[in-house]
Motif scaffolding. Structure first.
Motif, PDB file in Angstrom:
ATOM      1  N   PHE A 250       0.863  -1.177   0.000  1.00 14.71           N
ATOM      2  CA  PHE A 250       0.000   0.000   0.000  1.00 14.71           C
ATOM      3  C   PHE A 250       0.901   1.229   0.000  1.00 14.71           C
ATOM      4  CE2 PHE A 250       0.640  -0.880   4.501  1.00 14.71           C
ATOM      5  CZ  PHE A 250       0.808   0.376   5.080  1.00 14.71           C
ATOM      6  N   VAL A 251       0.330   2.369  -0.301  1.00 21.50           N
ATOM      7  CA  VAL A 251       1.102   3.607  -0.451  1.00 21.50           C
ATOM      8  C   VAL A 251       0.745   4.556   0.683  1.00 21.50           C
ATOM      9  CG1 VAL A 251       1.623   5.565  -1.957  1.00 21.50           C
ATOM     10  CG2 VAL A 251       1.158   3.307  -2.941  1.00 21.50           C
ATOM     11  N   ALA A 252       1.755   5.187   1.263  1.00 16.60           N
ATOM     12  CA  ALA A 252       1.556   6.153   2.341  1.00 16.60           C
ATOM     13  C   ALA A 252       1.943   7.543   1.850  1.00 16.60           C
ATOM     14  CB  ALA A 252       2.400   5.782   3.554  1.00 16.60           C
ATOM     15  N   LEU A 253       1.055   8.514   2.073  1.00 18.06           N
ATOM     16  CA  LEU A 253       1.320   9.899   1.695  1.00 18.06           C
ATOM     17  C   LEU A 253       0.824  10.830   2.788  1.00 18.06           C
ATOM     18  CD1 LEU A 253       0.294  10.089  -2.098  1.00 18.06           C
ATOM     19  CD2 LEU A 253       2.600  10.097  -1.149  1.00 18.06           C
ATOM     20  N   GLY A 257       4.323   9.279   9.266  1.00 17.38           N
ATOM     21  CA  GLY A 257       5.716   9.218   9.695  1.00 17.38           C
ATOM     22  C   GLY A 257       6.664   9.076   8.524  1.00 17.38           C
ATOM     23  N   THR A 258       6.150   8.566   7.390  1.00 19.07           N
ATOM     24  CA  THR A 258       6.970   8.406   6.193  1.00 19.07           C
ATOM     25  C   THR A 258       6.068   8.385   4.975  1.00 19.07           C
ATOM     26  OG1 THR A 258       8.591   6.989   5.090  1.00 19.07           O
ATOM     27  CG2 THR A 258       6.891   5.884   6.361  1.00 19.07           C
ATOM     28  N   GLU A 259       6.593   8.822   3.841  1.00 18.82           N
ATOM     29  CA  GLU A 259       5.867   8.766   2.576  1.00 18.82           C
ATOM     30  C   GLU A 259       6.587   7.752   1.687  1.00 18.82           C
ATOM     31  OE1 GLU A 259       3.773  13.079   2.025  1.00 18.82           O
ATOM     32  OE2 GLU A 259       5.832  12.885   1.279  1.00 18.82           O
ATOM     33  N   THR A 260       5.955   6.597   1.498  1.00 18.78           N
ATOM     34  CA  THR A 260       6.669   5.528   0.811  1.00 18.78           C
ATOM     35  C   THR A 260       5.695   4.453   0.368  1.00 18.78           C
ATOM     36  OG1 THR A 260       8.509   3.970   1.034  1.00 18.78           O
ATOM     37  CG2 THR A 260       7.064   4.217   2.933  1.00 18.78           C
ATOM     38  N   ILE A 261       6.214   3.463  -0.354  1.00 17.54           N
ATOM     39  CA  ILE A 261       5.474   2.246  -0.688  1.00 17.54           C
ATOM     40  C   ILE A 261       5.768   1.225   0.401  1.00 17.54           C
ATOM     41  CG2 ILE A 261       5.297   0.335  -2.323  1.00 17.54           C
ATOM     42  CD1 ILE A 261       5.925   2.309  -4.556  1.00 17.54           C
ATOM     43  N   GLU A 273      -2.763  -0.897  12.248  1.00 17.68           N
ATOM     44  CA  GLU A 273      -1.464  -1.523  12.004  1.00 17.68           C
ATOM     45  C   GLU A 273      -0.725  -0.828  10.866  1.00 17.68           C
ATOM     46  OE1 GLU A 273      -2.485  -6.134  13.363  1.00 17.68           O
ATOM     47  OE2 GLU A 273      -2.937  -5.445  11.332  1.00 17.68           O
ATOM     48  N   ALA A 274      -1.474  -0.392   9.847  1.00 17.92           N
ATOM     49  CA  ALA A 274      -0.847   0.319   8.733  1.00 17.92           C
ATOM     50  C   ALA A 274      -0.210   1.619   9.216  1.00 17.92           C
ATOM     51  CB  ALA A 274      -1.884   0.602   7.645  1.00 17.92           C
ATOM     52  N   LEU A 275      -0.906   2.357  10.059  1.00 14.41           N
ATOM     53  CA  LEU A 275      -0.344   3.602  10.591  1.00 14.41           C
ATOM     54  C   LEU A 275       0.873   3.310  11.457  1.00 14.41           C
ATOM     55  CD1 LEU A 275      -3.626   5.537  11.489  1.00 14.41           C
ATOM     56  CD2 LEU A 275      -2.063   6.007   9.599  1.00 14.41           C
ATOM     57  N   ALA A 276       0.834   2.211  12.204  1.00 14.26           N
ATOM     58  CA  ALA A 276       1.982   1.854  13.037  1.00 14.26           C
ATOM     59  C   ALA A 276       3.194   1.534  12.165  1.00 14.26           C
ATOM     60  CB  ALA A 276       1.631   0.659  13.928  1.00 14.26           C
ATOM     61  N   LEU A 277       2.971   0.848  11.016  1.00 18.98           N
ATOM     62  CA  LEU A 277       4.073   0.557  10.103  1.00 18.98           C
ATOM     63  C   LEU A 277       4.702   1.828   9.553  1.00 18.98           C
ATOM     64  CD1 LEU A 277       2.595  -2.433   8.050  1.00 18.98           C
ATOM     65  CD2 LEU A 277       4.500  -2.527   9.663  1.00 18.98           C
ATOM     66  N   LEU A 278       3.922   2.900   9.510  1.00 17.87           N
ATOM     67  CA  LEU A 278       4.422   4.178   9.001  1.00 17.87           C
ATOM     68  C   LEU A 278       5.074   5.020  10.078  1.00 17.87           C
ATOM     69  CD1 LEU A 278       1.304   5.125   6.843  1.00 17.87           C
ATOM     70  CD2 LEU A 278       3.374   3.994   6.103  1.00 17.87           C
ATOM     71  N   LEU A 339      -4.291   3.725  -0.871  1.00 16.72           N
ATOM     72  CA  LEU A 339      -3.506   4.913  -0.539  1.00 16.72           C
ATOM     73  C   LEU A 339      -3.919   5.375   0.852  1.00 16.72           C
ATOM     74  CD1 LEU A 339      -1.621   7.294  -1.163  1.00 16.72           C
ATOM     75  CD2 LEU A 339      -3.547   8.427  -2.292  1.00 16.72           C
ATOM     76  N   VAL A 340      -2.991   5.337   1.783  1.00 16.81           N
ATOM     77  CA  VAL A 340      -3.249   5.776   3.162  1.00 16.81           C
ATOM     78  C   VAL A 340      -2.679   7.182   3.301  1.00 16.81           C
ATOM     79  CG1 VAL A 340      -2.845   5.323   5.607  1.00 16.81           C
ATOM     80  CG2 VAL A 340      -3.138   3.412   4.017  1.00 16.81           C
TER      81      VAL A 340
END
Length: 370
Positions: A250-253, A257-261, A273-278, A339-340
């Protein structure tokens, strides 16, 4: 002093007009979903809460099937079964003086390299074709003795076999020692085969184990295979095993905490959990009430009765300031290619304005002092 006031007033006038266009690292929630209420809007907005989660959970998965399909396999006997393509070595002993099989100076005859035919048979002199396919080596040996008894009453048979393709497993890729390996018995497990093939290559991140059997593909994450005893299935002849990286992401923007794949680190990942991974969201920039998950469905997934999305593009909103909504977000699954986005807090822009005003005041004071 009057010069300083005029300078500050001029900057204030500029900021009042242009505050909404100040440079930011992410969009504000209202900017993203501004046209959601329009009748012809290309997307819909769905709040993630305790009321909506049961319904959202029935919507079609996107980006993959929604789960990995695995199978169960029961243990079998230790002895293997003879199959077409196996190679049989026979030694037949006969003590008779006028034996049909052996010469006068011999007590046995050796028949190596007999390949089991597609019909499961081998040829033995004087008794023609003997069907041994599907039998254990011991049962095949006794069947040959039984049929030999008609012409060689006291014959004894020794039998050894080497596995052919139907009694072997191909460790195709993703292993330290890929190759074709014979099955030693009918109770040889997948983990034993992985070990025999040298283990999974450490170069693979988030490895996914695929087994091809009977024209079908079965998949399981390696970490799940190691953790779940019931997933360690028994291998069958002809199985092919491939280990590859789990390509889901998934994609973070935005103000995360980070903008990445971000690759999937487990089979299912929920929104929290997705937010924690970021690394969470940016404490000074992010709007905790404006966490957005953007997802695209296909037209065949659309429903007008509430059992699915009403538009192909859906924006799910999460409010991290509500305990009830946080619990709901733990039940909301992130799909591959989602896209998160953590939107920018409007307060951040206000802080920027006041920070700039403070700088202007400082400059003005310096001018006055001079």
């Amino acid at each position: 002093m009057q010069k300083t006031i005029r300078l500050i007033s001029a900057f204030l006038a500029i900021f009042v007009v242009a505050a909404c266009t100040l440079p930011r690292g992410a969009a504000i929630e209202g900017e993203v979903i501004r046209s959601a209420d329009d009748e012809d809007a290309p997307f819909s907005v769905v709040a993630v809460n305790q009321a909506s989660i049961p319904q959202i959970g029935t919507w079609p998965a996107t980006g993959w099937a929604g789960h990995y399909h695995w199978f169960s396999g029961t243990a079998g006997p230790k002895s293997n079964l003879i199959r077409p393509g196996d190679t049989i070595d026979l030694v037949i002993w006969d003590n008779q003086e006028n034996s049909l099989l052996t010469a006068s100076t011999q007590k046995n005859v050796v028949m190596p390299g007999l390949v089991v035919s597609p019909s499961g048979s081998i040829f033995v002199p004087y008794i023609d074709e003997v069907r041994i396919g599907g039998l254990s080596p011991d049962r095949a040996r006794r069947r040959i003795e039984e049929q030999l008894e008609q012409v060689v009453p006291d014959a004894q048979v020794q039998l050894q076999f080497q596995s052919g393709p139907d009694n072997s497993v191909d460790a195709v890729g993703g292993f330290n020692a890929p190759g074709t390996y014979p099955l030693p018995n009918r109770n040889f497990s997948l983990l034993s085969m992985i070990s025999t093939a040298g283990g999974i290559s450490p170069a693979l991140e988030n490895p996914l184990v695929r087994v091809q059997r009977g024209g079908r593909n079965f998949e399981i994450r390696a970490d799940t295979l190691y953790e779940r005893a019931s997933a360690n299935v028994v291998m069958r002849g002809g199985d092919k095993i491939v280990v590859e990286e789990d390509e889901r992401y998934f994609v973070a923007l935005g103000a995360t905490g980070t903008e990445t794949i971000v690759p999937f680190t487990q089979e299912h990942i929920n929104a929290i959990e997705a937010l924690a991974l970021l690394g969470g969201i940016n404490d000074t920039r992010a709007n905790p009430k404006g966490i957005l998950i953007l997802r695209e469905y296909s037209r065949k997934d659309l429903r007008s009765d509430g059992s699915g999305p009403i538009r192909t593009q859906v924006v799910f909103t999460i409010d991290l300031t509500s305990a009830e909504d946080i619990f709901a977000a733990r039940k909301f699954r992130i799909n591959p290619k989602d896209l998160v986005m953590a939107t920018e807090s409007p307060i951040g822009s206000v802080r920027t304005v006041f920070g700039l005003i403070g700088s202007v005041v400082g400059v003005g004071n310096a001018i006055s002092n001079n």
